[in-house]
Motif scaffolding. Structure first.
Motif, mmCIF file in Angstrom:
data_model
loop_
_atom_site.group_PDB
_atom_site.id
_atom_site.type_symbol
_atom_site.label_atom_id
_atom_site.label_comp_id
_atom_site.label_asym_id
_atom_site.label_seq_id
_atom_site.Cartn_x
_atom_site.Cartn_y
_atom_site.Cartn_z
ATOM 1 N N VAL A 209 56.845 -10.498 29.942
ATOM 2 C CA VAL A 209 57.878 -10.760 28.939
ATOM 3 C C VAL A 209 57.888 -9.599 27.951
ATOM 4 N N ARG A 210 59.026 -8.977 27.778
ATOM 5 C CA ARG A 210 59.146 -7.890 26.813
ATOM 6 C C ARG A 210 59.247 -8.463 25.399
ATOM 7 N N VAL A 211 58.618 -7.803 24.454
ATOM 8 C CA VAL A 211 58.694 -8.276 23.080
ATOM 9 C C VAL A 211 60.139 -8.263 22.590
ATOM 10 N N GLU A 212 60.944 -7.361 23.148
ATOM 11 C CA GLU A 212 62.369 -7.319 22.755
ATOM 12 C C GLU A 212 63.106 -8.597 23.155
ATOM 13 N N ASP A 213 62.566 -9.325 24.157
ATOM 14 C CA ASP A 213 63.217 -10.558 24.582
ATOM 15 C C ASP A 213 63.032 -11.688 23.575
ATOM 16 N N LEU A 214 62.142 -11.484 22.606
ATOM 17 C CA LEU A 214 61.892 -12.510 21.590
ATOM 18 C C LEU A 214 62.692 -12.283 20.311
ATOM 19 N N GLY A 215 63.137 -11.121 20.052
ATOM 20 C CA GLY A 215 63.907 -10.774 18.847
ATOM 21 C C GLY A 215 64.631 -9.490 19.092
ATOM 22 N N PHE A 216 65.378 -9.040 18.155
ATOM 23 C CA PHE A 216 65.646 -9.553 16.830
ATOM 24 C C PHE A 216 66.705 -10.668 16.847
ATOM 25 N N ALA A 217 67.602 -10.604 17.801
ATOM 26 C CA ALA A 217 68.692 -11.575 17.824
ATOM 27 C C ALA A 217 68.168 -13.000 17.987
ATOM 28 N N ARG A 218 67.136 -13.186 18.808
ATOM 29 C CA ARG A 218 66.613 -14.524 19.025
ATOM 30 C C ARG A 218 65.692 -14.973 17.898
ATOM 31 N N SER A 219 64.828 -14.100 17.447
ATOM 32 C CA SER A 219 63.856 -14.432 16.395
ATOM 33 C C SER A 219 63.032 -15.655 16.769
ATOM 34 N N ILE A 220 62.429 -15.623 17.963
ATOM 35 C CA ILE A 220 61.601 -16.729 18.414
ATOM 36 C C ILE A 220 60.181 -16.227 18.672
ATOM 37 N N ALA A 221 59.274 -17.157 18.850
ATOM 38 C CA ALA A 221 57.875 -16.815 19.096
ATOM 39 C C ALA A 221 57.446 -17.359 20.453
ATOM 40 N N LEU A 222 56.505 -16.664 21.083
ATOM 41 C CA LEU A 222 55.919 -17.088 22.343
ATOM 42 C C LEU A 222 54.408 -17.159 22.169
ATOM 43 N N MET A 223 53.820 -18.295 22.523
ATOM 44 C CA MET A 223 52.376 -18.478 22.382
ATOM 45 C C MET A 223 51.784 -18.938 23.709
ATOM 46 N N ARG A 224 50.570 -18.487 23.987
ATOM 47 C CA ARG A 224 49.824 -18.947 25.162
ATOM 48 C C ARG A 224 48.583 -19.686 24.655
ATOM 49 N N PRO A 225 48.743 -20.899 24.137
ATOM 50 C CA PRO A 225 47.612 -21.602 23.527
ATOM 51 C C PRO A 225 46.663 -22.160 24.584
ATOM 52 N N SER A 226 45.384 -22.168 24.272
ATOM 53 C CA SER A 226 44.359 -22.667 25.194
ATOM 54 C C SER A 226 43.773 -23.965 24.663
ATOM 55 N N SER A 227 43.883 -25.018 25.457
ATOM 56 C CA SER A 227 43.293 -26.295 25.048
ATOM 57 C C SER A 227 41.772 -26.222 25.060
ATOM 58 N N ILE A 228 41.195 -25.390 25.920
ATOM 59 C CA ILE A 228 39.743 -25.245 25.948
ATOM 60 C C ILE A 228 39.270 -24.528 24.681
ATOM 61 N N ALA A 229 39.992 -23.488 24.268
ATOM 62 C CA ALA A 229 39.650 -22.810 23.011
ATOM 63 C C ALA A 229 39.803 -23.756 21.824
ATOM 64 N N TYR A 230 40.815 -24.613 21.874
ATOM 65 C CA TYR A 230 41.031 -25.602 20.810
ATOM 66 C C TYR A 230 39.849 -26.565 20.753
ATOM 67 N N ALA A 231 39.398 -26.997 21.935
ATOM 68 C CA ALA A 231 38.263 -27.920 21.994
ATOM 69 C C ALA A 231 36.966 -27.253 21.553
ATOM 70 N N ASP A 232 36.873 -25.936 21.742
ATOM 71 C CA ASP A 232 35.633 -25.236 21.398
ATOM 72 C C ASP A 232 35.532 -24.898 19.915
ATOM 73 N N ASP A 233 36.595 -25.123 19.153
ATOM 74 C CA ASP A 233 36.548 -24.977 17.705
ATOM 75 C C ASP A 233 36.086 -26.317 17.121
ATOM 76 N N ALA A 234 34.935 -26.338 16.488
ATOM 77 C CA ALA A 234 34.321 -27.598 16.063
ATOM 78 C C ALA A 234 35.221 -28.404 15.129
ATOM 79 N N ASP A 235 35.860 -27.744 14.170
ATOM 80 C CA ASP A 235 36.702 -28.461 13.212
ATOM 81 C C ASP A 235 37.960 -29.008 13.878
ATOM 82 N N LEU A 236 38.602 -28.180 14.719
ATOM 83 C CA LEU A 236 39.805 -28.634 15.407
ATOM 84 C C LEU A 236 39.474 -29.770 16.378
#
Length: 324
Positions: free
Chosen positions: A248-275
């Motif tokens: 995915v090119r960063v240009e595909d996210l903006g400027f006209a679209r102005s959106i964000a793309l995230m690849r969140p990890s549920s395992i990383a979320y679980a490995d954060d003690a507070d989260l």
């Protein structure tokens, strides 16, 4: 001795072999649990196939389970034998009758939540919490797109988002699964095999698009998903059972679209003690107060290869579990 499902080399479901292993007494900070329920998730398939490198060889897959405490280490004060417990996250190794696991990874299952629900909800539930509270703090009136809305995660996200007052548009890969997504609370359900689905999503979401799009399918679907998010919205890319995701090119996210793309990890979320603490507390409270988790398929531990085959082929809906 304990029966475990072991991977000696990457490959298809046939590399999952039932093996008897010797288990030591739990270490000072560990708890030994007798599994009753083990969750089967796509991340297990990624490790089995070699898409993700296993932490050891041979390896025991699995990141989610529930059971009863059998023994505790010398420094453990928060659990006693007989307690009902559940967990998700590292270390990998859930596909086994007995296991030793760090005490900090476990939570007690509260009254009103049965073992099957707890054991099948931890990973998907924590993932849903991450998506609805961290990736975007979803509120009443938000529009959310959920791909694979009839799957275990899709149903969990749809139900929880609906409880928060959000409006969910779901997609499925077959007409037979559309009713399942509707029953989970999706206001509209579309076939993502229909080329017109992006236009319909934008039209349904007030002509502007959704605030949050959740893509657990991967492959070429992500590029179309980017087109249905309104300005300053976000796309969460979670997995790729449909195959590798093209760059995915960063240009595909903006400027006209102005959106964000995230690849969140549920395992990383679980490995954060507070989260992990906050997420599991919120999940158990939600399960006690109306959040449902549909179990779509149940297999014996020794039938783990069949469970992987069916999950990979898209023959299951809802959560998939192994029982001991």
């Amino acid at each position: 001795m304990s029966v475990a499902i072991v991977i000696s080399q990457p490959g298809g479901p046939d590399v999952l072999k039932a093996t008897e292993i010797a288990l030591k007494e739990p270490g000072p900070e560990e708890v030994q649990i007798q599994h009753k329920v083990i969750g089967v998730n796509f991340v297990d398939i990624y490790y089995r196939s070699g898409l993700y490198p296993a932490p050891s060889s041979p390896a025991i897959p699995g990141f989610e389970g529930a059971g009863t405490v059998k023994a505790v280490g010398s420094n453990v004060r928060t659990f006693t034998p007989g307690d009902r417990v559940a967990y998700t996250g590292n270390p990998m190794g859930a596909y086994t009758e007995l296991r030793n696991i760090p005490a900090g990874r476990l939570i007690k299952i509260p009254d009103g939540v049965d073992m099957q629900t707890a054991g099948s909800s931890m990973l998907r539930g924590l993932t849903a919490h991450m998506l609805l509270h961290k990736v975007r703090h979803v509120k009443a009136g938000d529009w959310i797109l959920v791909h694979s809305a009839a799957g275990g995660l899709g149903q969990m996200v749809t139900r929880w988002a609906t409880m928060k007052g959000a409006r969910v548009i779901g997609t499925t890969g077959s007409a037979a699964k559309m009713r399942i997504a509707q029953a989970a609370g999706a206001t509209d359900v579309l076939l993502h095999t229909d080329a017109a689905w992006p236009d319909r999503v934008r039209a349904i979401a007030e002509g502007r698009g959704v605030h949050l799009a959740i893509d657990g399918v991967g492959g070429t679907l992500l590029s179309s998903t980017l087109s249905v998010v309104r300005p300053f919205g976000i796309v969460a890319s979670l997995g790729q059972p449909a195959g590798p995701i093209p760059p995915v090119r960063v240009e595909d996210l903006g400027f006209a679209r102005s959106i964000a793309l995230m690849r969140p990890s549920s395992i990383a979320y679980a490995d954060d003690a507070d989260l992990y603490r906050q997420g599991t507390e919120d999940l158990m409270f939600a399960l006690q107060n109306g959040l449902e988790n549909h179990i779509g398929a149940e297999y014996a531990l020794t039938d783990a290869a069949k469970a992987h085959t069916d999950l990979e082929a898209g023959h299951t809906t809802g959560s998939v579990i192994l029982t001991v």
